[in-house]
Design a protein around this motif. Structure first.
Motif, PDB file in Angstrom:
ATOM      1  N   UNK A  78       1.004  -1.654  -0.457  1.00 58.16           N
ATOM      2  CA  UNK A  78      -0.234  -0.150   0.046  1.00 58.16           C
ATOM      3  C   UNK A  78       0.661   1.417   0.120  1.00 58.16           C
ATOM      4  N   UNK A  79      -0.216   2.707  -0.470  1.00 63.02           N
ATOM      5  CA  UNK A  79       0.911   3.753  -0.060  1.00 63.02           C
ATOM      6  C   UNK A  79       1.813   3.508  -1.742  1.00 63.02           C
ATOM      7  N   UNK A 101       8.350   8.397   2.469  1.00 60.66           N
ATOM      8  CA  UNK A 101       8.480   8.053   3.844  1.00 60.66           C
ATOM      9  C   UNK A 101       7.043   7.373   4.628  1.00 60.66           C
ATOM     10  N   UNK A 102       7.098   7.342   5.135  1.00 63.10           N
ATOM     11  CA  UNK A 102       5.663   6.699   6.046  1.00 63.10           C
ATOM     12  C   UNK A 102       6.078   5.168   7.135  1.00 63.10           C
ATOM     13  N   UNK A 103       4.733   4.689   7.027  1.00 61.73           N
ATOM     14  CA  UNK A 103       4.651   3.107   7.302  1.00 61.73           C
ATOM     15  C   UNK A 103       3.652   2.507   5.687  1.00 61.73           C
ATOM     16  N   UNK A 104       4.043   1.611   5.249  1.00 63.31           N
ATOM     17  CA  UNK A 104       3.088   1.389   4.202  1.00 63.31           C
ATOM     18  C   UNK A 104       3.089  -0.151   4.525  1.00 63.31           C
ATOM     19  N   UNK A 105       1.253  -0.758   4.988  1.00 65.52           N
ATOM     20  CA  UNK A 105       0.687  -2.404   4.605  1.00 65.52           C
ATOM     21  C   UNK A 105       1.115  -2.906   3.213  1.00 65.52           C
ATOM     22  N   UNK A 117       4.234  -4.456   8.086  1.00 69.28           N
ATOM     23  CA  UNK A 117       4.780  -3.390   7.677  1.00 69.28           C
ATOM     24  C   UNK A 117       5.913  -2.505   6.639  1.00 69.28           C
TER      25      UNK A 117
ATOM     26  N   UNK B  27      -0.239   6.821   6.383  1.00 62.92           N
ATOM     27  CA  UNK B  27       0.278   5.973   6.416  1.00 62.92           C
ATOM     28  C   UNK B  27       1.838   6.883   7.306  1.00 62.92           C
ATOM     29  N   UNK B  29       3.620   7.750  10.366  1.00 64.59           N
ATOM     30  CA  UNK B  29       4.613   6.555  11.061  1.00 64.59           C
ATOM     31  C   UNK B  29       4.686   7.598  12.835  1.00 64.59           C
ATOM     32  N   UNK B 382       0.987  10.877  -1.226  1.00 69.29           N
ATOM     33  CA  UNK B 382       2.126  10.430  -0.102  1.00 69.29           C
ATOM     34  C   UNK B 382       2.607  11.455   1.165  1.00 69.29           C
TER      35      UNK B 382
END
Lengths: 122, 450
Positions: A78-79, A101-105, A117, B27, B29, B382
């Motif tokens: 995802x993302x 940048x980020x958290x992607x499942x 993730x 998304x 953190x 994003x």
């Protein structure tokens, strides 16, 4: 002390605080250079049986995710919205440049099962 | 019709999920330690600064007004009401006749992102927008009287119940909360409820006390430096206006505290810590029951902390008024923290998932239309994690500053002695620092996998 002076002082304190955070975070990333991060995932019965649940990388890294499954599925990140088809017993590979940048499942798309993730840090 | 009923029944029978969110993907953190530690320290330092030096007992709340010409105000009001009514009817129609998929239908985006997130944040900027444009009120006004029931004695209880039900739908009934047909039915039922209540108690009374959206958006609009009406736009000091506001209803205090607790719970429930607690509790409690228990713990716990702070305030000033007076009088000082919590937690969702609405407006019924030329637009957004972190930190710290200032003004207005005014604020200030630090700490918790 006048209210205006207090407001200015409060603003200065906030700016100093945010500045402290900015510089402390920047200095902790000085030595981080792009690298290649490789992860191996094994899926059985729609569950992750081998490999990390949390894949960590930094912005700019090359991320390689190799996955195998015991049944036909679609591995979806995802993302980034990247996918790769999984066939039983056949290793599939997903490569991407971690630009966001980020958290992607990471999900098994057919069964809507989240298995891991990817966290991309600045 | 029969298909709709069967579909609804089948959807309601699906087991509830505890960890999935109602709608949308974030998304973000976890906030780094340096961010939330700095935020907590900033909140404390600024609170001490305000306590020690800030002060004005001036109870006036001047404002400057830019007046509209009568026709401009009337047509602006008509345009806003018409536009919002059109969007509501389009959304409900899409929910009924469009594709029944969460991310393929316009209504879930309009409801969870447009109504629940975008409207309160717009209200913070331009104030009273919903009061002018409320589409539910536009519909209900067609056949109910604009009267006020002077015998109304339930306070904001109906709105509070509505808010609790909305949170339950969002956090615990995720198997149905983004089903387009279900959402359309909920909106229709909600409109009927507003109409029925307006018919019995009068539109003015019912929309004031029973429409949870009117109440929540009215609270958000209190933070705005602008006050919008048909007569014009007024520029005002939001802190002064919040400090001057009073309520005689404890249910309003409960509404604000519940909002804080529900947002905090929503952040905490997705954390690895919560997942660990749930796992340890599994031999004794079903995961859903455990989550419900924690949800109530947050709700009652936040209220108990507020009550304890106000009880301490009463003791410090040796007040003769009942405890409920201290709870009610300082309720509005918590509104900035409520909206700061809300915005810090949900603004990434507003941007990343709200963008989905752009192509959907071109093809609201999934018939292959392209009315606005945006149907094939790639709206993947994003946000940089760093931008999110700085916005979250700044929002929560600024919310705290605002709240501390309002509480300070209220103390100066209500307590005759300056010494009493300063001492009285210590418990509430400590509580605000706790809320601020706790909110940041929740944002810093590592996530659990669903």
């Amino acid at each position: 002390m006048t209210n205006k002076l207090i407001a200015i002082l409060a603003g200065v304190i906030v700016l100093l605080g945010i500045g402290f955070v900015y510089f402390s975070e920047s200095s902790s990333r000085e030595d981080a250079r792009p690298t290649t991060r490789e992860f191996d995932l094994k899926v059985a019965n729609k569950k992750l049986v081998e490999g990390p649940e949390l894949l960590s990388a930094r912005k700019g890294d090359l991320v390689i995710i190799r996955a195998t499954a015991d049944e036909a599925e679609e591995l979806h990140l995802h993302g980034y919205d990247r996918s790769v088809d999984l066939e039983p017993g056949v290793e599939a590979e997903l490569r991407l440049s971690a630009n966001a940048t980020g958290r992607f499942l990471i999900e098994l798309e057919h069964s809507k099962t989240e298995i891991a993730a990817l966290e991309v840090m600045p | 019709m029969i298909r709709a009923v069967l579909f609804t029944c089948a959807a309601w029978m699906l087991p509830a999920q505890t960890l999935a969110h109602a709608f949308g993907s974030q998304y973000t953190l976890p906030l780094p330690v340096s961010f939330y530690a700095t935020g907590g320290v900033l909140a404390f330092l600024i609170s001490v600064l305000f306590l020690s030096f800030l002060g004005s007992r001036d109870a006036r709340a001047p404002s400057k007004t830019l007046s509209f010409s009568p026709w401009c105000g009337r047509y602006l009001s008509l345009f806003l009401r018409g536009f919002f009514l059109f969007v509501l009817l389009l959304g409900v129609s899409a929910g009924i006749f469009g594709e029944q998929s969460t991310y393929g239908n316009l209504l879930p985006v309009l409801f969870w992102i447009g109504l629940v997130l975008a409207i309160p944040y717009l209200s913070i900027i331009i104030g009273e927008l919903w009061k002018v444009a409320n589409p539910f009120r536009t519909i209900v006004s067609l056949f109910t009287p604009e009267k006020t029931d002077s015998t109304w004695r339930y306070g904001y209880l109906p709105a509070l119940i509505g808010y609790i039900l909305l949170i339950v739908l969002e956090l615990f009934l995720t198997n149905i909360s983004a089903v387009p047909l279900i959402l359309a039915e909920i909106l229709i039922l909600y409109t009927l409820m507003l109409a029925a209540g307006s018919f019995v108690y009068g539109r003015a009374t019912w929309f004031r006390f029973a429409d949870l959206f009117s109440l929540f958006f009215r609270l958000a609009s209190m933070l705005s430096p602008l006050s919008l009406s048909r007569r014009g736009v007024a520029l005002r000091s939001p802190a002064k206006h919040l400090a001057l506001r009073k309520t005689k209803y404890l249910t309003l205090s409960t509404f604000v505290i519940f909002g804080l607790a529900a947002t905090a719970y929503d952040g905490f429930r997705e954390s690895a810590l919560m997942a660990e607690f749930a796992t340890r509790a599994m031999p004794f409690l079903d995961p859903l029951a455990f989550h419900v228990m924690i949800f109530f713990l947050f709700s009652f716990g936040f209220f108990a902390l507020f009550a304890a702070a106000q009880y301490s305030m009463k003791k410090i000033v040796r007040g003769t008024r009942p405890l409920s007076w201290y709870l009610k009088r300082f309720t509005f000082s918590l509104v900035p923290i409520l909206l700061a919590y809300h915005f810090a937690h949900y603004f990434p969702l507003l941007i990343t998932t709200g963008a989905l609405a752009v192509p959907m407006f071109s093809d609201p019924f999934n018939l292959g239309w392209n009315l606005l030329g945006t149907a094939h637009l790639d709206t993947a957004v994003l946000l940089s994690a760093e931008i999110v972190w700085y916005v979250q930190l700044a929002t929560i710290v600024l919310g705290h500053i605002f709240a501390a200032y309002v509480a300070h003004l209220v103390s100066l207005m209500e307590f005759k002695s300056r010494k009493h005014a300063i001492l009285s604020q210590i418990p509430l200030t400590l509580l605000m620092v706790f809320f601020t630090a706790f909110g940041l700490w929740i944002l810093g918790q590592p996530f659990a996998l669903a």
